[in-house]
Design an enzyme around this catalytic site. Structure first.
Site, short mmCIF file in Angstrom:
data_model
loop_
_atom_site.label_atom_id
_atom_site.label_comp_id
_atom_site.label_asym_id
_atom_site.label_seq_id
_atom_site.Cartn_x
_atom_site.Cartn_y
_atom_site.Cartn_z
N GLU A 279 0.96 -1.34 -0.17
CA GLU A 279 -0.02 -0.02 -0.01
C GLU A 279 0.78 1.32 0.04
O GLU A 279 0.67 2.16 -0.39
CB GLU A 279 -0.99 -0.04 1.04
CG GLU A 279 -2.04 -1.22 1.02
CD GLU A 279 -2.77 -0.82 -0.12
OE1 GLU A 279 -3.23 0.29 -0.23
OE2 GLU A 279 -3.16 -1.77 -0.66
N TRP A 282 1.99 1.47 -3.43
CA TRP A 282 0.96 2.28 -4.22
C TRP A 282 1.09 3.62 -4.23
O TRP A 282 0.81 4.72 -5.16
CB TRP A 282 -0.66 1.83 -4.02
CG TRP A 282 -1.07 0.65 -4.54
CD1 TRP A 282 -1.16 -0.74 -4.15
CD2 TRP A 282 -1.66 0.55 -5.71
NE1 TRP A 282 -1.70 -1.61 -5.13
CE2 TRP A 282 -1.93 -0.83 -6.24
CE3 TRP A 282 -1.65 1.33 -7.02
CZ2 TRP A 282 -2.35 -1.14 -7.40
CZ3 TRP A 282 -2.29 1.24 -8.11
CH2 TRP A 282 -2.53 -0.30 -8.23
N TRP A 311 -19.69 10.68 -20.47
CA TRP A 311 -19.85 10.81 -18.99
C TRP A 311 -21.23 11.69 -18.86
O TRP A 311 -21.35 12.58 -19.52
CB TRP A 311 -18.82 11.41 -18.07
CG TRP A 311 -17.50 10.57 -18.12
CD1 TRP A 311 -16.55 10.89 -18.70
CD2 TRP A 311 -17.41 9.37 -17.47
NE1 TRP A 311 -15.46 9.93 -18.36
CE2 TRP A 311 -16.07 8.76 -17.64
CE3 TRP A 311 -18.15 8.35 -16.71
CZ2 TRP A 311 -15.42 7.63 -17.20
CZ3 TRP A 311 -17.80 7.29 -16.25
CH2 TRP A 311 -16.40 7.05 -16.48
N ASN A 346 -10.64 2.62 2.92
CA ASN A 346 -10.29 2.62 1.57
C ASN A 346 -11.11 1.59 0.87
O ASN A 346 -11.45 2.01 -0.43
CB ASN A 346 -8.87 2.10 1.45
CG ASN A 346 -8.30 2.08 0.02
OD1 ASN A 346 -8.24 3.17 -0.46
ND2 ASN A 346 -7.87 1.02 -0.47
N TRP A 364 -15.81 11.10 -13.33
CA TRP A 364 -15.09 10.88 -12.29
C TRP A 364 -14.38 12.31 -11.52
O TRP A 364 -14.11 12.24 -10.39
CB TRP A 364 -13.76 9.98 -12.45
CG TRP A 364 -13.05 10.25 -13.65
CD1 TRP A 364 -13.26 9.92 -14.87
CD2 TRP A 364 -11.82 11.22 -13.75
NE1 TRP A 364 -12.25 10.36 -15.90
CE2 TRP A 364 -11.26 11.29 -15.09
CE3 TRP A 364 -10.96 12.01 -12.67
CZ2 TRP A 364 -10.22 11.98 -15.31
CZ3 TRP A 364 -10.10 12.62 -13.07
CH2 TRP A 364 -9.56 12.57 -14.38
N TRP A 387 -9.45 7.43 -8.24
CA TRP A 387 -10.53 7.80 -8.98
C TRP A 387 -10.43 7.21 -10.34
O TRP A 387 -11.28 6.91 -10.83
CB TRP A 387 -10.88 9.20 -8.87
CG TRP A 387 -11.86 9.69 -7.72
CD1 TRP A 387 -11.46 10.17 -6.56
CD2 TRP A 387 -13.25 9.47 -7.80
NE1 TRP A 387 -12.69 10.10 -5.65
CE2 TRP A 387 -13.60 9.65 -6.42
CE3 TRP A 387 -14.28 8.96 -8.57
CZ2 TRP A 387 -15.05 9.48 -6.04
CZ3 TRP A 387 -15.61 8.64 -8.04
CH2 TRP A 387 -16.00 9.15 -6.79
#
Length: 473
Positions: A279, A282, A311, A346, A364, A387
């Site tokens: 993590e 990341w 969108w 998360n 988004w 996102w």
């Protein structure tokens, strides 16, 4: 005089800019710049502003105790920073400026402008890596490009760390007699336009508090992290993200503490502690991407072809999502938790992001901005990366038809509905067997106090897949 400019690195320990500014003899001063208008333009949440300023106050006291004065400047936007810094450097007789590298494009442009202005008055600027374990640009493919998929980046990152190691910088030693410090709440000009400065008591500031949380997590939860991290009703995560975002603790300190706790640095999923380390990697991945692909800071998708996706911008549907009125209990509980506390687990971030983009087909960027406007741990790199990952426009090896089912996600990760009943008070008395699909039970009870599902997930899923497939034609 050497001046250290503090930004999202509000700590004494493992702060390269502060460490090098304090190397050698001679006077040292520190600086923090308050930019309320710029913060609002960047959608910085009020709770995050209060948290950050409370830490500035704490750090100012600690620096004063070491004989290092912390100067505060207020400029409304980044465009005003170069002139304000130039004036301060001239006033203090500054010859060298030290700061840790910014990764966002507006901040980088500000820093370039500062360098240019200060060069004219013979002030040398030193930009250091204080935001990542390994500096952006260090972990590249064999052809010298940035990785576009996380897993090979993670492997290369671990290899590079093994080859280079890393250093934890000590906090500076006292440099003179203690100095007075005037708390921010006593400075009327600080809170003008910012609102109440009182921080949220749920989020105490300070490096001691950050280290306390880290140590508790490492002692009590890190070994089970892979099994417990996805369950919001369980205290299975470190809850360090606000402290990392404000720079109250560094990622290097986290990696070092993990190694000390385990006696080794985990290298694969088979080793305890690796899932949490991954993590942190990341986090590094998204920060490296932001530096090497500046358009990510400009509302552009990582995958350029997805810019043409049709969108929706439906304001009513977006408002229902924001307020937790979708009719999907796990989504609504997560959004109400965010609105009330400024934080979200998360797993829940992934669920609600998938719902907004794949069920409601809303852009988004609206979700990204809303998160930034509410989160105490708002961080452009992680927020944008997350996102775009959820929307299918980002750095992700999985195909676009990975779409979370909000009902089965709730059943899997909040099986008894403990988290749901905490935040969706209309469902506080509902039996666990009905909590994830409560509408039939509510109808039998003659109740209409919880909304019906605003979309049919199966139908919405098909529409999302069609949206993406249209790009292939």
């Amino acid at each position: 005089m050497r001046l250290v400019w503090l930004r999202n690195d509000l700590r004494l320990a493992d702060n390269p800019a502060l460490r090098y500014a304090c190397a050698g003899d001679g006077p040292v001063a520190a600086l923090f710049i308050i930019s309320p208008t710029q913060w609002r333009q960047h959608k910085m949440a009020p709770i995050r502003q209060r948290f950050m300023l409370a830490q500035v106050d704490e750090l100012g006291r600690e620096l004063a105790a070491l004989g290092i004065p912390l100067h505060l400047l207020r400029v409304e936007t980044f465009a005003e920073a170069p002139a304000a810094l130039s004036d301060l450097c001239r006033e203090l007789g500054v010859t060298q400026l030290y700061a840790n590298q910014a990764i966002e494009i507006d901040e980088q442009r500000r820093d370039h402008a500062v360098s240019a202005v200060l060069a004219e008055q013979a002030v040398s600027c030193h930009w250091l890596n204080g935001c990542c374990v390994l500096p952006p640009g260090r972990v590249l493919t064999g052809s010298g490009e940035m990785f576009k998929v996380f897993t090979p980046f993670s492997r290369a990152w671990l290899k590079a760390l093994d080859e280079e190691g890393f250093v934890i910088h000590r906090a500076p030693a006292p440099r003179g007699e203690p100095l007075p410090w005037q708390p921010l709440v006593e400075r009327a000009w600080v809170d003008e336009g910012l609102g109440e400065l009182t921080p949220d008591p749920r989020w105490p500031v300070g490096e001691v508090e950050a280290l306390r949380r880290l140590n508790i997590f490492l002692e009590q939860a890190v070994l089970d992290y892979g099994e417990t991290r996805d369950f919001p009703a369980i205290a299975g995560t470190s809850v360090l993200s606000p402290y990392l975002a404000a720079g109250i603790i560094s990622p290097r300190q986290c990696v070092a503490a993990l190694q000390q706790r385990l006696g080794y640095r985990p290298q694969s999923k088979a080793q305890p502690g690796f899932v949490w380390l991954n993590e942190l990697i990341w986090r590094e991945f998204y920060r490296h991407l932001l530096v090497l692909i500046p358009t990510l800071s400009m509302n552009r998708p990582f995958k350029p072809e997805t810019a043409d996706l049709p969108w929706s911008w439906d304001p009513d549907a977006f408002a229902a999502w924001c307020e937790g009125r979708t009719g999907y209990p796990i989504v609504d509980a997560a959004m109400r938790c965010l609105n009330a506390t400024g934080w979200m687990h998360n797993r829940l971030r992934m669920i609600v992001a998938s719902f907004l983009t794949k069920d409601l087909h809303i852009h988004w960027r609206l979700g990204e901005d809303y998160f930034m406007s509410r989160l105490i741990d708002g961080d452009l790199a992680a927020n944008n990366g997350g996102w775009q990952w959820a929307a299918g426009t980002g750095a992700d090896a999985a195909p676009y038809f990975r779409i979370f089912n909000p009902t089965t996600q709730g059943q899997r990760f909040d099986p008894q509905g403990e988290f749901i009943r905490t935040w969706v008070t209309e469902l506080a008395d509902i039996p666990a067997a009905y909590v994830h699909q409560p509408h039939d039970w509510l109808r039998l009870k003659g109740r209409r106090d919880y909304p019906a599902p605003m979309v049919d997930h199966a139908v919405a899923r098909v529409r999302a897949i069609e949206m993406f497939r249209s790009l292939e034609k």
